[in-house]
Enzyme design. Structure first.
Site: not given
Ligand code: NAD
Ligand code: UDP
Length: 381
Positions: A152, A178, A182
């Site tokens: 991302s 988050y 990642k």
């Protein structure tokens, strides 16, 4: 050579294939002639998306168990969790026993809500990091060493204005759990490829691993048929599904988070990429890996074009021919002013670039929203 067995078709495992990005990518991969095994626990999706993918691709959807009772057909769905090592082992072993070993994995399964990740960091690390580690362990054991990973643009945190559009070499500075999860999964993939700590986006890899870490910018829109699209749970956090829900009358108004950003109209600027462009990017990344020496690729998937919040509102008003009521509110904590990809490397490496405009995004997203005002919720197949 595509795949390990013949020149045109590969047996692929698609984790999280029932979700927003996975379902569109499944369709593109079926149309490219690949055989798909989808593994999903339906924690944020339902099988209806895949029934519709099957209908669009003109193939039946076969349902099976991780131990595979039947020879996998073109499109097979297995319900299971990427953290379940027995399930993973059974799937890899059974596909091989049927003479169809899994050639490559496209790994979409994961949790993706920034706010939720702040509330539940352990859960995010469990699914996004532990789940990825277990998947990679099973792949390694079963000699499947080709993977396309969903990363991302959130890894870039608050990008410095001098680094817009953002290259893959920009500093990695996740600002929430988050993003941290990642980042950790990306680091594990680099370790496996023998590339720990090296920042170059294209590197030779060791141990036979072929890895693409794809950093998505803002995937939005829907398949032009209006049959598959994004179906967020509850109140959408993201701009695009919120706007389409306002346009269709499901929500009264949009809250615009800040009009005092250092951008041309004062509202936040993002790089919105049509989900079908993103799906095609996966196809090209997969083919590039399957046809190359072992390597670690790290690529932005974005359009290179920025659109502001008010720009998206205007574009959707033009498409839907409806007013989109909105009011300005304070900035949302954690937001960056501008996030736009430098997509040059993906263009060079994959011969891929986005084909669809913001107008296309609005047209297809609006068709999906109109035909499915409640998403897949009350859908008949
Ligand atoms: P999604 O929630 O629609 O799809 C994820 C799928 O994974 C769902 O079908 C869900 O049921 C499944 N899943 C979740 N946990 C699982 C588990 N433990 N085992 C098996 N299946 C599981 O999300 P999406 O938008 O399609 O995103 C796909 C991937 O892309 C995610 O990893 C996400 O972090 C990443 N990503 C998404 C965006 C975006 O804006 N949509 C942007 C950047 C990165
Ligand atoms: N945004 C907004 N109202 C909303 C949701 C988002 O004004 O209800 C803005 C947000 O501040 C950002 C842009 O829209 O500038 C894109 O936000 P989104 O959450 O879709 O993507 P991300 O911030 O993760 O890039």
């Amino acid at each position: 050579m595509l795949g390990d067995r013949d020149g045109s078709m590969a047996q692929l495992l698609i984790t999280g294939g029932a979700g927003f990005l996975g379902s569109h990518t499944c369709l593109v991969l079926l149309e490219a002639g690949h055989q798909l095994l989808v593994l999903d626990d339906f924690s944020n999706s339902s099988a209806i998306s895949l029934e519709r993918v099957a209908e669009l691709a003109g193939v039946p959807l076969q349902r099976d168990q991780p131990t595979l009772k039947a020879t996998p057909e073109a499109f097979t769905l297995v319900e299971g969790d990427i953290r379940d090592t027995q399930c993973l082992d059974a799937l890899f072993a059974s596909a091989k026993a049927f003479g169809q070993p899994i050639d490559a994995v496209i790994h979409f399964a994961g949790l993706k809500a920034v706010g939720e990740s702040v509330q539940q960091p352990l859960r995010y690390w469990d699914v996004n990091v532990v789940g990825t580690q277990r998947l990679l362990t099973a792949m390694n054991f079963h000699h499947c060493r080709t993977i396309v990973f969903s990363s991302s643009a959130t890894l870039y945190g608050y990008p410095h204005p001098n680094q817009i559009p953002i290259p893959e070499t920009a500093p990695i500075q996740p600002i929430n759990p988050y993003g941290a999860s990642k980042h950790a999964a990306e680091a594990l993939l680099a370790d496996l490829a023998g590339c720990s700590g090296k920042p170059e986006p294209i590197q030779a890899s060791s141990g036979g691993w072929r890895i693409a870490r794809l950093r998505y910018f803002n995937p939005v829109g829907a398949h032009p048929s209006g049959r598959i699209g994004e179906d967020p749970n509850g109140i959408p956090n993201n701009l695009f599904p919120f706007i389409t829900q306002v346009a269709v009358g499901r929500r009264p108004e949009l809250t615009v988070f800040g009009d005092d950003w250092p951008t041309p109209d004062g509202t936040g600027v993002r790089d919105y990429i049509h989900v079908m462009d993103l799906a095609e990017g996966h196809r090209e990344a997969l083919h590039s890996l399957l046809n190359s020496d072992p390597q670690l690729l790290t690529l932005n998937l974005g359009s290179g074009q920025g659109a502001s919040v008010l720009g998206v509102v205007k574009a959707m008003e033009a498409t839907s021919q409806r007013a989109i009521p909105h009011r300005i509110a304070p900035r949302r904590p954690g937001d960056a002013a501008i996030t736009v990809a430098n997509p040059t490397l993906a263009a060079q490496q994959l011969h891929w670039r986005t084909q669809r405009s913001l107008t296309d995004i609005c047209r297809d997203g609006w068709a999906w929203q109109q035909d499915n005002p409640n998403g897949y919720g009350e859908a008949c197949l």
